[in-house]
Design an enzyme around this catalytic site. Structure first.
Site, short mmCIF file in Angstrom:
data_model
loop_
_atom_site.label_atom_id
_atom_site.label_comp_id
_atom_site.label_asym_id
_atom_site.label_seq_id
_atom_site.Cartn_x
_atom_site.Cartn_y
_atom_site.Cartn_z
N LYS A 22 0.84 -1.21 0.00
CA LYS A 22 0.00 0.00 0.00
C LYS A 22 0.86 1.25 0.00
O LYS A 22 0.62 2.18 -0.77
CB LYS A 22 -0.88 0.00 1.25
CG LYS A 22 -1.56 1.33 1.52
CD LYS A 22 -2.31 1.33 2.82
CE LYS A 22 -1.54 1.91 3.98
NZ LYS A 22 -1.67 3.34 4.18
N ASN A 23 1.90 1.25 0.86
CA ASN A 23 2.68 2.48 1.02
C ASN A 23 3.53 2.79 -0.20
O ASN A 23 4.14 3.86 -0.28
CB ASN A 23 3.57 2.40 2.28
CG ASN A 23 2.72 2.47 3.54
OD1 ASN A 23 1.60 2.97 3.50
ND2 ASN A 23 3.24 1.95 4.64
N CYS A 116 -5.24 7.98 9.29
CA CYS A 116 -5.41 7.48 10.65
C CYS A 116 -4.93 8.52 11.65
O CYS A 116 -3.96 9.23 11.40
CB CYS A 116 -4.63 6.18 10.82
SG CYS A 116 -5.36 4.80 9.93
N ARG A 121 0.19 15.25 12.49
CA ARG A 121 0.92 14.81 11.29
C ARG A 121 1.08 16.03 10.38
O ARG A 121 0.41 16.16 9.36
CB ARG A 121 0.18 13.66 10.60
CG ARG A 121 0.11 12.43 11.49
CD ARG A 121 -0.60 11.28 10.83
NE ARG A 121 0.24 10.55 9.92
CZ ARG A 121 -0.14 9.41 9.33
NH1 ARG A 121 -1.31 8.90 9.57
NH2 ARG A 121 0.67 8.80 8.48
N ASP A 306 5.05 1.10 11.58
CA ASP A 306 3.85 0.39 11.12
C ASP A 306 3.78 -1.04 11.66
O ASP A 306 2.72 -1.67 11.57
CB ASP A 306 3.83 0.34 9.58
CG ASP A 306 3.35 1.65 8.99
OD1 ASP A 306 2.85 2.51 9.74
OD2 ASP A 306 3.46 1.82 7.76
N ARG A 398 -8.20 -0.56 4.87
CA ARG A 398 -7.35 0.44 4.20
C ARG A 398 -6.01 -0.14 3.80
O ARG A 398 -5.36 0.37 2.90
CB ARG A 398 -7.06 1.59 5.18
CG ARG A 398 -8.27 2.32 5.64
CD ARG A 398 -7.87 3.36 6.62
NE ARG A 398 -7.35 4.46 5.85
CZ ARG A 398 -7.57 5.73 6.13
NH1 ARG A 398 -8.27 6.05 7.18
NH2 ARG A 398 -7.10 6.66 5.38
C1 UD1 Z 1 5.17 7.46 8.16
C2 UD1 Z 1 6.29 6.48 8.34
C3 UD1 Z 1 6.19 5.47 7.22
C4 UD1 Z 1 4.82 4.83 7.31
C5 UD1 Z 1 3.71 5.87 7.24
C6 UD1 Z 1 2.33 5.29 7.46
C7 UD1 Z 1 8.56 6.82 9.16
C8 UD1 Z 1 9.76 7.65 9.14
N1 UD1 Z 1 7.56 7.17 8.35
O1 UD1 Z 1 5.31 8.10 6.92
O2 UD1 Z 1 7.20 4.50 7.34
O3 UD1 Z 1 4.65 3.90 6.31
O4 UD1 Z 1 3.93 6.82 8.26
O5 UD1 Z 1 2.13 4.87 8.75
O6 UD1 Z 1 8.50 5.84 9.86
N2 UD1 Z 1 6.74 15.27 10.17
C9 UD1 Z 1 6.78 16.64 10.41
N3 UD1 Z 1 6.56 17.47 9.36
C10 UD1 Z 1 6.33 17.03 8.10
C11 UD1 Z 1 6.30 15.64 7.86
C12 UD1 Z 1 6.51 14.78 8.93
O7 UD1 Z 1 6.97 17.06 11.53
O8 UD1 Z 1 6.16 17.85 7.18
C13 UD1 Z 1 6.97 14.33 11.30
C14 UD1 Z 1 5.70 13.55 11.64
O9 UD1 Z 1 4.88 14.26 12.53
C15 UD1 Z 1 6.24 12.29 12.25
C16 UD1 Z 1 7.48 12.04 11.43
O10 UD1 Z 1 7.88 13.32 10.91
O11 UD1 Z 1 6.64 12.48 13.57
C17 UD1 Z 1 7.17 10.96 10.38
O12 UD1 Z 1 7.07 11.49 9.24
P1 UD1 Z 1 6.87 10.94 7.78
O13 UD1 Z 1 7.87 9.91 7.44
O14 UD1 Z 1 6.76 12.13 6.95
O15 UD1 Z 1 5.43 10.31 7.87
P2 UD1 Z 1 4.71 9.57 6.74
O16 UD1 Z 1 5.17 10.01 5.40
O17 UD1 Z 1 3.28 9.61 7.10
#
Ligand code: UD1
Length: 418
Positions: A22-23, A116, A121, A306, A398
């Protein structure tokens, strides 16, 4: 509200062909917007989030059809640059359409993404990186309007944290930008490498994906291609946890063992026998499992956030005390209260959970609060004594293709109640 009804205590045994990731499928679908002509994505998992991505493509004027695990897109008539709030709210990954729409049209209008509830985020890193590529951003009433008055220009971007989503957005915006882009402290997740491999097959020039420094030289055009979505390492981790929770033996096929090392080493520490070779893993778990000292979720190659919930479910009946520290998201322990209803002994303080193994879990009525938490409750219910009902299955759908069919094919007593 749909539920999974699970009669626990059945030892899982057999073979599972793991779904496409999915990711990875979601950013790849966003990338399809940048291509001329037809693009065919095979092994695309049939998930509600994937269907939401197809709806976004359709809204943008890109033809997108989905049949038996294959998504086919044709972006030639994709003239749209606005994504409605309703579609943006359907999932977190809707934000990767920002980089792709900008790459195609040089402008984009959308809202903050949904997904979720795992704590805040933010998307500040995404927006700051896009500004460095020449994007002007105006935010009003929850809508984000982006324009590139002088076109997208390559830049050197240092991320303060290796954000997966921000790295994807930069790659999608930069592949057709004018000049070279370098991403420092880029995310190294296998899904980043998969996106780069796909874009390169479409004609992009990207080097270093999977490393901390990614270099992208902008090209004029991308052309459609055929591509297989990578295997879902989190679905694989979930089925390994199902084997652990039931003292079972499972073979997982069509996976990438290298991507799972942080997870397999935890199962080995729990006392499971894990044999891996190329695209197959075999896991054999003889109860009782052993506790693990400490698991910290980290960016790849560390232990994935995850997989935290599903591994915790397996640890609830391991002998001894385990500790899990969630370093990526602030609020990713919402499954704990539900596991406690089933008899688990887990104490949470801030970002740390201490799991004291109990002899057995007992079936109970529980409810998913997010995707991976929902999968964790399913795992716990498979190993529990008696019948459980897991509500809010929509979250699980999802990320897992027909989870009840997959699990019953290896001996679980599980059905969906409508
Ligand atoms: C994250 C996971 C990814 C997982 C996905 C779904 C990590 C590093 N990333 O990706 O492996 O598949 O969730 O569950 O494990 N953040 C900020 N500002 C931003 C973007 C991110 O502060 O603009 C912070 C987030 O709040 C969080 C961290 O960075 O604490 C993780 O970020 P990111 O990798 O961007 O999250 P996803 O892309 O959602």
């Amino acid at each position: 509200m749909q539920k999974l009804i699970i009669n626990g205590g059945k030892r899982l045994c057999g073979e599972i062909r793991v779904q496409g990731a999915k990711n990875s499928a979601l950013p790849l679908l966003a990338g399809c917007l940048l291509t001329d002509g037809r693009t065919v994505l095979k092994r695309c998992p049939e998930l509600t989030d994937v269907f939401a991505a197809c709806r976004i493509l359709n809204e943008l004027g890109c033809k997108c059809s989905f049949r038996q695990g294959t998504a086919t897109t044709d972006a030639d008539s994709a003239a749209g640059f606005r994504i409605t709030e309703e579609l943006m709210r359907e999932m977190r990954s809707s934000i990767v359409f920002l980089g792709a729409v900008l790459g195609r049209h040089g402008r984009c209008e959308l809202s903050y993404p949904g997904g979720c509830e795992l704590g805040p985020r933010p998307i500040d890193m995404h927006l700051s990186a896009l500004r460095q590529l020449g994007v002007k951003i105006h935010e009003e009433h929850g809508r984000i309007s982006c324009t590139c008055p002088r076109g997208l220009k390559g830049a050197s971007i240092s991320l303060p944290f290796p954000s997966v989503g921000a790295t994807e957005n930069i790659m999608l915006a930069a592949v057709c930008a004018d000049g070279d882009t370098v991403i420092h402290n880029a995310a190294r997740e296998p899904e980043i490498t998969d996106l780069a491999n796909f874009l390169v097959r479409c004609g992009a020039d990207i080097k270093g994906a999977g490393c901390s420094t990614v270099r992208i030289s902008g090209v004029k055009k991308l052309r459609g291609c055929e591509y297989d979505v990578m295997p879902d390492r989190i679905a694989a981790a979930t089925y390994m946890a199902a084997a652990a929770s039931t003292g079972g033996e499972l073979g997982l096929t069509d996976i990438s063992c290298d991507d799972l090392q942080a997870v397999t080493s935890v199962f080995e520490e729990m006392g499971a026998a894990v044999y891996s070779a190329g695209s197959r893993i075999f896991i054999s778990c003889k109860a009782p499992l052993k506790a693990v000292r400490i698991i910290r979720t980290m960016p790849y190659p560390g232990f994935p956030t995850d997989a935290q919930a599903v591994v915790m479910a397996a640890l609830t009946t391991a002998r001894g005390s385990s500790m899990m520290v969630e370093n990526i998201f602030e609020s990713r322990f919402r499954h704990v209260d539900e596991l406690v209803r089933m008899g688990a002994d887990i104490k949470v303080s801030d970002r740390t959970a201490v799991i004291q193994g109990v002899k057995k879990l007992c079936g109970a009525n529980v409810r998913a609060h997010d995707l991976r938490g929902g999968a964790a409750l399913t795992i716990a219910a498979l190993g529990a004594e008696g019948t459980s009902s897991v509500g809010c299955v929509g979250y699980i759908d999802r990320g897992y293709e027909l989870i009840e069919n997959v699990l019953s094919s290896v001996g679980a007593d599980i059905r969906r109640e409508f």
